[in-house]
Design an enzyme around this catalytic site. Structure first.
Site, short mmCIF file in Angstrom:
data_model
loop_
_atom_site.label_atom_id
_atom_site.label_comp_id
_atom_site.label_asym_id
_atom_site.label_seq_id
_atom_site.Cartn_x
_atom_site.Cartn_y
_atom_site.Cartn_z
N HIS A 26 0.84 -1.21 0.00
CA HIS A 26 0.00 0.00 0.00
C HIS A 26 0.87 1.26 0.00
O HIS A 26 0.62 2.21 -0.74
CB HIS A 26 -0.86 0.04 1.27
CG HIS A 26 -1.91 -1.01 1.39
ND1 HIS A 26 -2.07 -1.77 2.52
CD2 HIS A 26 -2.88 -1.43 0.53
CE1 HIS A 26 -3.11 -2.59 2.38
NE2 HIS A 26 -3.60 -2.43 1.16
N LYS A 44 -16.06 -6.53 5.84
CA LYS A 44 -15.00 -7.49 6.19
C LYS A 44 -14.86 -7.47 7.70
O LYS A 44 -15.17 -6.46 8.33
CB LYS A 44 -13.63 -7.01 5.65
CG LYS A 44 -13.47 -6.91 4.16
CD LYS A 44 -12.06 -6.41 3.84
CE LYS A 44 -11.83 -6.27 2.35
NZ LYS A 44 -10.52 -5.76 2.00
N ARG A 58 -2.63 -5.88 -8.26
CA ARG A 58 -1.73 -7.03 -8.20
C ARG A 58 -2.08 -7.99 -9.32
O ARG A 58 -3.21 -7.96 -9.83
CB ARG A 58 -1.88 -7.74 -6.84
CG ARG A 58 -1.25 -6.97 -5.68
CD ARG A 58 -1.83 -7.40 -4.36
NE ARG A 58 -3.25 -7.08 -4.30
CZ ARG A 58 -4.03 -7.29 -3.24
NH1 ARG A 58 -3.52 -7.83 -2.17
NH2 ARG A 58 -5.30 -6.96 -3.27
N SER A 103 -3.36 -7.70 3.07
CA SER A 103 -3.52 -7.52 4.51
C SER A 103 -4.02 -8.80 5.15
O SER A 103 -3.62 -9.14 6.26
CB SER A 103 -4.49 -6.37 4.80
OG SER A 103 -3.96 -5.16 4.34
P1 ADP Z 1 -9.99 -2.83 -0.36
O1 ADP Z 1 -10.80 -3.49 0.71
O2 ADP Z 1 -10.60 -1.58 -0.89
O3 ADP Z 1 -9.50 -3.74 -1.46
P2 ADP Z 1 -7.28 -2.91 0.63
O4 ADP Z 1 -6.76 -2.26 1.86
O5 ADP Z 1 -7.27 -4.39 0.58
O6 ADP Z 1 -8.73 -2.32 0.46
O7 ADP Z 1 -6.51 -2.36 -0.64
C1 ADP Z 1 -6.53 -1.02 -1.01
C2 ADP Z 1 -5.92 -0.85 -2.38
O8 ADP Z 1 -4.55 -1.24 -2.35
C3 ADP Z 1 -6.55 -1.71 -3.47
O9 ADP Z 1 -6.50 -0.98 -4.69
C4 ADP Z 1 -5.66 -2.92 -3.55
O10 ADP Z 1 -5.72 -3.54 -4.80
C5 ADP Z 1 -4.31 -2.27 -3.30
N1 ADP Z 1 -3.34 -3.20 -2.74
C6 ADP Z 1 -3.54 -4.12 -1.79
N2 ADP Z 1 -2.40 -4.80 -1.53
C7 ADP Z 1 -1.47 -4.30 -2.37
C8 ADP Z 1 -0.09 -4.62 -2.63
N3 ADP Z 1 0.53 -5.60 -1.99
N4 ADP Z 1 0.57 -3.89 -3.56
C9 ADP Z 1 -0.08 -2.91 -4.22
N5 ADP Z 1 -1.37 -2.58 -4.07
C10 ADP Z 1 -2.06 -3.27 -3.14
#
Ligand code: ADP
Length: 162
Positions: free
Chosen positions: A17, A41, A90, A128
């Site tokens: 992130h 979630k 990803r 996460s």
């Molecule tokens: P959401 O519940 O909106 O998917 P996340 O916290 O899981 O929230 O992810 C937020 C954003 O960050 C999304 O666009 C997701 O695809 C991106 N993201 C999650 N993990 C990674 C990573 N390891 N590298 C790059 N982007 C990521």
């Protein structure tokens, strides 16, 4: 001023992130990380804690800010004066979901654009949810998250994490 929001659950923030936020901050004058208050979630960290961990992790990046929000992302973007939504992609699973969401957001707010940045090779398989599972089982997650997040995970899982 070109402002973009980077919305997500961030439960908790990972280096994947953070990498997206930092790279996006080179494309826009300001990036506002939007922490979604009530995702569908199970959350490990409260909204306050998720925001606080991000605040600590972006110290030293003056172009990146953090705020929590509820409701539609496009409304949050409007409220903070952002014209663009940033998301990370990803390999594999993210595209379909982002595409669907982007089309809906476009319908709701035609002037709002989406910019997707490809996840760095190092963080392609980092999520996460997987991170929490590994931390819960005592795996070493130090390379995958900012220091304050590693500390918070260790505390949550009673120092099982190395
Ligand atoms: P959401 O519940 O909106 O998917 P996340 O916290 O899981 O929230 O992810 C937020 C954003 O960050 C999304 O666009 C997701 O695809 C991106 N993201 C999650 N993990 C990674 C990573 N390891 N590298 C790059 N982007 C990521």
């Amino acid at each position: 001023m070109t402002v973009a929001v980077y919305p997500g659950t961030f439960d908790p923030l990972t280096n994947g992130h953070l990498d997206i936020a930092k790279r996006a901050s080179k494309l826009f004058e300001k990036i506002i990380i939007g922490v979604y208050e009530t995702p569908a979630k199970n959350l490990l960290f409260t909204t306050e804690k998720r925001v606080d961990l991000i605040k600590q992790s972006i110290a030293g990046s003056p172009k990146i800010e953090v705020e929590s929000f509820s409701g539609l992302v496009v409304n949050f973007a409007k409220e903070v004066g952002a014209q663009t939504i940033v998301r990370g992609l990803r390999a594999g699973s993210d595209f379909e979901e982002e595409f669907e969401m982007a089309l809906m957001n476009k319908k709701l707010s035609p002037d709002c654009e989406l910019v997707c940045l490809m996840a760095d090779l190092r963080y392609q398989f980092l999520s996460s949810s997987l991170l929490k599972e590994v931390a819960n089982l005592g795996g070493n997650i130090n390379d995958l998250v900012p220091k304050p997040v590693a500390v918070a995970l260790k505390k949550k899982f009673n120092s099982a994490v190395k």
